[in-house]
Design a protein around this motif. Structure first.
Motif, PDB file in Angstrom:
ATOM      1  N   GLY A  32       0.794  -1.217   0.000  1.00 16.38           N
ATOM      2  CA  GLY A  32       0.000   0.000   0.000  1.00 16.38           C
ATOM      3  C   GLY A  32       0.826   1.266   0.000  1.00 16.38           C
ATOM      4  N   ASN A  33       2.029   1.222   0.580  1.00 17.76           N
ATOM      5  CA  ASN A  33       2.875   2.422   0.628  1.00 17.76           C
ATOM      6  C   ASN A  33       3.736   2.594  -0.618  1.00 17.76           C
ATOM      7  N   GLY A  34       3.540   1.724  -1.613  1.00 18.64           N
ATOM      8  CA  GLY A  34       4.273   1.850  -2.866  1.00 18.64           C
ATOM      9  C   GLY A  34       5.529   1.026  -2.970  1.00 18.64           C
ATOM     10  N   SER A  35       6.042   0.499  -1.859  1.00 17.94           N
ATOM     11  CA  SER A  35       7.222  -0.349  -1.918  1.00 17.94           C
ATOM     12  C   SER A  35       6.838  -1.735  -2.448  1.00 17.94           C
ATOM     13  N   ALA A  36       7.839  -2.515  -2.855  1.00 19.24           N
ATOM     14  CA  ALA A  36       7.542  -3.796  -3.493  1.00 19.24           C
ATOM     15  C   ALA A  36       8.655  -4.803  -3.225  1.00 19.24           C
ATOM     16  N   ILE A  37       8.317  -6.069  -3.379  1.00 23.27           N
ATOM     17  CA  ILE A  37       9.309  -7.141  -3.325  1.00 23.27           C
ATOM     18  C   ILE A  37       9.069  -8.085  -4.498  1.00 23.27           C
ATOM     19  N   LEU A  38      10.132  -8.750  -4.926  1.00 23.82           N
ATOM     20  CA  LEU A  38      10.032  -9.771  -5.964  1.00 23.82           C
ATOM     21  C   LEU A  38       9.784 -11.114  -5.293  1.00 23.82           C
ATOM     22  N   ILE A  39       8.926 -11.927  -5.860  1.00 24.57           N
ATOM     23  CA  ILE A  39       8.647 -13.255  -5.315  1.00 24.57           C
ATOM     24  C   ILE A  39       8.755 -14.293  -6.429  1.00 24.57           C
ATOM     25  N   SER A  40       8.921 -15.545  -6.049  1.00 23.99           N
ATOM     26  CA  SER A  40       9.048 -16.638  -7.003  1.00 23.99           C
ATOM     27  C   SER A  40       7.679 -17.013  -7.566  1.00 23.99           C
ATOM     28  N   PRO A  41       7.653 -17.643  -8.755  1.00 24.04           N
ATOM     29  CA  PRO A  41       6.379 -18.085  -9.321  1.00 24.04           C
ATOM     30  C   PRO A  41       5.647 -19.083  -8.418  1.00 24.04           C
ATOM     31  N   VAL A  42       6.394 -19.935  -7.716  1.00 21.22           N
ATOM     32  CA  VAL A  42       5.754 -20.909  -6.827  1.00 21.22           C
ATOM     33  C   VAL A  42       5.016 -20.193  -5.709  1.00 21.22           C
ATOM     34  N   LEU A  43       5.679 -19.205  -5.099  1.00 22.60           N
ATOM     35  CA  LEU A  43       5.031 -18.453  -4.028  1.00 22.60           C
ATOM     36  C   LEU A  43       3.888 -17.609  -4.569  1.00 22.60           C
ATOM     37  N   ALA A  44       4.075 -17.033  -5.765  1.00 26.84           N
ATOM     38  CA  ALA A  44       3.045 -16.165  -6.341  1.00 26.84           C
ATOM     39  C   ALA A  44       1.726 -16.893  -6.556  1.00 26.84           C
ATOM     40  N   ALA A  45       1.796 -18.189  -6.802  1.00 28.00           N
ATOM     41  CA  ALA A  45       0.580 -18.969  -7.035  1.00 28.00           C
ATOM     42  C   ALA A  45      -0.253 -19.133  -5.772  1.00 28.00           C
ATOM     43  N   HIS A  46       0.298 -18.741  -4.621  1.00 32.23           N
ATOM     44  CA  HIS A  46      -0.407 -18.983  -3.355  1.00 32.23           C
ATOM     45  C   HIS A  46      -0.623 -17.718  -2.537  1.00 32.23           C
ATOM     46  N   VAL A  47      -0.342 -16.551  -3.102  1.00 35.90           N
ATOM     47  CA  VAL A  47      -0.613 -15.304  -2.384  1.00 35.90           C
ATOM     48  C   VAL A  47      -1.675 -14.517  -3.136  1.00 35.90           C
ATOM     49  N   SER A  48      -2.373 -13.649  -2.408  1.00 34.23           N
ATOM     50  CA  SER A  48      -3.463 -12.861  -2.993  1.00 34.23           C
ATOM     51  C   SER A  48      -3.424 -11.445  -2.448  1.00 34.23           C
ATOM     52  N   VAL A  49      -4.113 -10.553  -3.129  1.00 32.24           N
ATOM     53  CA  VAL A  49      -4.255  -9.182  -2.639  1.00 32.24           C
ATOM     54  C   VAL A  49      -4.955  -9.217  -1.284  1.00 32.24           C
ATOM     55  N   GLY A  50      -4.444  -8.460  -0.337  1.00 29.20           N
ATOM     56  CA  GLY A  50      -4.995  -8.444   1.007  1.00 29.20           C
ATOM     57  C   GLY A  50      -4.216  -9.286   1.995  1.00 29.20           C
ATOM     58  N   ASP A  51      -3.402 -10.227   1.496  1.00 29.98           N
ATOM     59  CA  ASP A  51      -2.561 -11.022   2.396  1.00 29.98           C
ATOM     60  C   ASP A  51      -1.498 -10.135   3.037  1.00 29.98           C
TER      61      ASP A  51
END
Length: 510
Positions: A32-51
């Motif tokens: 929400g504050n504009g910062s970001a992190i890179l994540i792996s495709p495996v992890l990306a398949a299991h996270v959602s907006v709001g987590d």
């Protein structure tokens, strides 16, 4: 990774995901504050907006790990938080209060307050012991079916089946998942402990499952954190990447324990273990080889991918973790010397001579227990006792765990050598070296004496302890220069020996 503001302690970031962007070569979680992190495709398949994601921020000089905790936004009753972290040793299966089997894996360098991961046998079974990680256990092909091998197949038969199937899969248009399943099946069945565990699971799906090779790697799991907070209970393993590295070295065959259907190479110095079957070590052996293997100087060229492993051993009344590296059976290559069969025959013949001439050798041992005897004189004594002239007298006190490298380097530099008690005394041009042909002993170096006869007589009346303590100035009288520990790197030992005796280093050899 961009830093993110947080009201948490300054070493941690805890933010909710506002957006997930999937770009060509990367996936970003934007907060929400504009910062970001890179994540792996495996992890990306299991996270959602709001987590909510929590992870330690890198600080100068601090260890940077892969620890990351995802708290799911959904209020579903089934625990499905996600935890990624590096783990160390994973314990053997034990039963909890409900009678279910689980293992405990130690969290390494954790900064989120979690010290261990609890993994149930079902989660281990459905990740490591299956061909299809997306399918249910009851509908799985067995690992034997993946290899197209019989459950009673020997280690060599399993390797042959693996090689044939690997050729077939690579020649076809089979998906990469089939290649991975094939290699995983072989690596599980080629390791005796894991094969026994798998066979037990085929009979009883609720049987205890062991963590392959003892843990050690980066793991991504789904589950929940216990209320007291220091442990994470796993419901499902999403991914595991073991700590591994490739090694290429010469392996002395004398360090193998030979069984009827396999050989186990164990190197105490390097802390390495390799399971060898006749399919990768093309020799015909049996358990009787263990009786004379110490007389075999042959070394095999070994290439393998090793994963870190560990086991607890009891030492001085306490349990301690011993870290080893274990070779993956699917990635082991062995090349034998061209004259291996003649070397084997010589070693076997020498062993039979020890039995045939045991009485004569006992008499020789009694001689060298009293005084040092020079090599040529010993060969003459052997001849008078009926021992053939091609018998190597150095083998009389040679211990099974001794590395021939040390003897070979010293004997090629010596004008002659003597046997005394359980030692070799090498007479070099610029010094005298005392060597014990047994693992765990150091090499003692002395200056060149004016009289070798006087040196031998003086040395025979003393002990190593007297020399180290210089009792009655014995170390000074003998010209003691120092001791060189064999260690795990023989080339380093040789360099120090050369420095002691004033020999110019051969940099091509070192």
């Amino acid at each position: 990774m961009a830093s993110a503001s947080s009201s948490s302690p300054p070493t941690l970031c805890r933010e909710r995901i506002a957006k997930i962007e999937r770009k060509t070569e990367r996936i970003e979680c934007i907060f929400g504050n504009g910062s970001a992190i890179l994540i792996s495709p495996v992890l990306a398949a299991h996270v959602s907006v709001g987590d909510e994601i929590a992870f330690p921020l890198a600080t100068p000089g601090a260890h940077t790990g892969t620890e990351l905790y995802v708290g799911k936004a959904s209020s579903a009753s089934i625990p499905r938080d996600i935890y990624q972290v590096s783990i160390g040793y994973a314990s053997q299966p034990r039963q909890d209060k409900r009678g279910e089997y689980l293992v405990s894996a130690k969290v390494l360098n954790g900064q989120l307050g979690i010290s261990s991961i609890q993994i149930g046998s079902e989660a281990l079974r459905d990740y490591f012991y299956v061909a299809d990680r997306q399918g249910k256990w009851g509908r799985q092909r067995t690992l034997y079916q993946v290899l197209q091998a019989t459950p009673s197949g020997s280690p060599a038969e399993l390797r042959l089946a693996f090689k044939l199937r690997d050729l077939e899969v690579r020649a076809s248009t089979a998906p990469k998942t089939e290649c991975r399943a094939l290699e995983r099946a072989f690596n599980m069945l080629a390791q005796e402990e894991l094969r026994a565990c798998y066979d037990g699971l085929l009979k009883d799906s609720a049987a205890p499952a062991v963590f392959p090779y003892g843990g050690f790697g980066s793991i991504l799991v789904v589950g929940e954190r216990l209320r007291k907070g220091d442990a994470f209970v796993t419901k499902r393993i999403l991914a595991f990447l073991p700590e591994q590295r490739h090694r290429h070295f010469r392996a002395p065959l004398r360090l193998c324990d030979f069984y009827n259907d396999r050989a186990l190479y164990r190197d105490l110095g390097r802390k390495l273990e390799v399971c060898l079957d006749p399919g990768v070590l093309p020799l015909v052996w049996d358990a009787t080889w263990n009786q004379w293997k110490h007389l075999l100087g042959a070394k095999a060229e070994l290439k393998a991918t090793f994963v870190q492993s560990g086991k607890y051993r009891r030492h001085d009344g306490q349990w301690e973790l011993v870290n080893w590296e274990t070779a993956l059976p699917s990635r082991v290559e062995v090349k034998l010397p061209a004259d291996i069969h003649s070397q084997i025959e010589r070693a076997r013949r020498a062993f039979h001579r020890f039995g045939q001439y045991s009485d004569a050798l006992e008499r020789i041992l009694a001689y060298i227990a009293k005084a040092p005897i020079e090599k040529r004189e010993l060969e003459h004594i052997c001849g008078t006792l009926g021992i053939p002239g091609d018998f190597d007298v150095a083998q009389i006190t040679w211990k099974p765990d001794y590395d021939p490298f040390f003897y070979q380097q010293l004997s090629r530099r010596a004008r002659t050598f003597y046997l005394f008690r359980d030692e070799y005394i090498f007479d070099l041009e610029r010094g005298v070296i005392i060597e014990t042909p047994e693992l765990g002993h150091a090499t003692y170096v002395f200056a060149k004496p004016r009289s070798m006869t006087v040196f031998l007589a003086d040395y025979a009346r003393t002990t190593k302890e007297d020399i180290l303590d210089n009792r009655s100035n014995v170390a000074e009288r003998l010209g003691y220069l120092g001791r060189v520990v064999h260690g795990a790197h023989p080339r380093g030992w040789l360099k120090k020996i050369k420095a002691h005796v004033g020999e110019s280093p051969d940099f091509a050899q070192l």
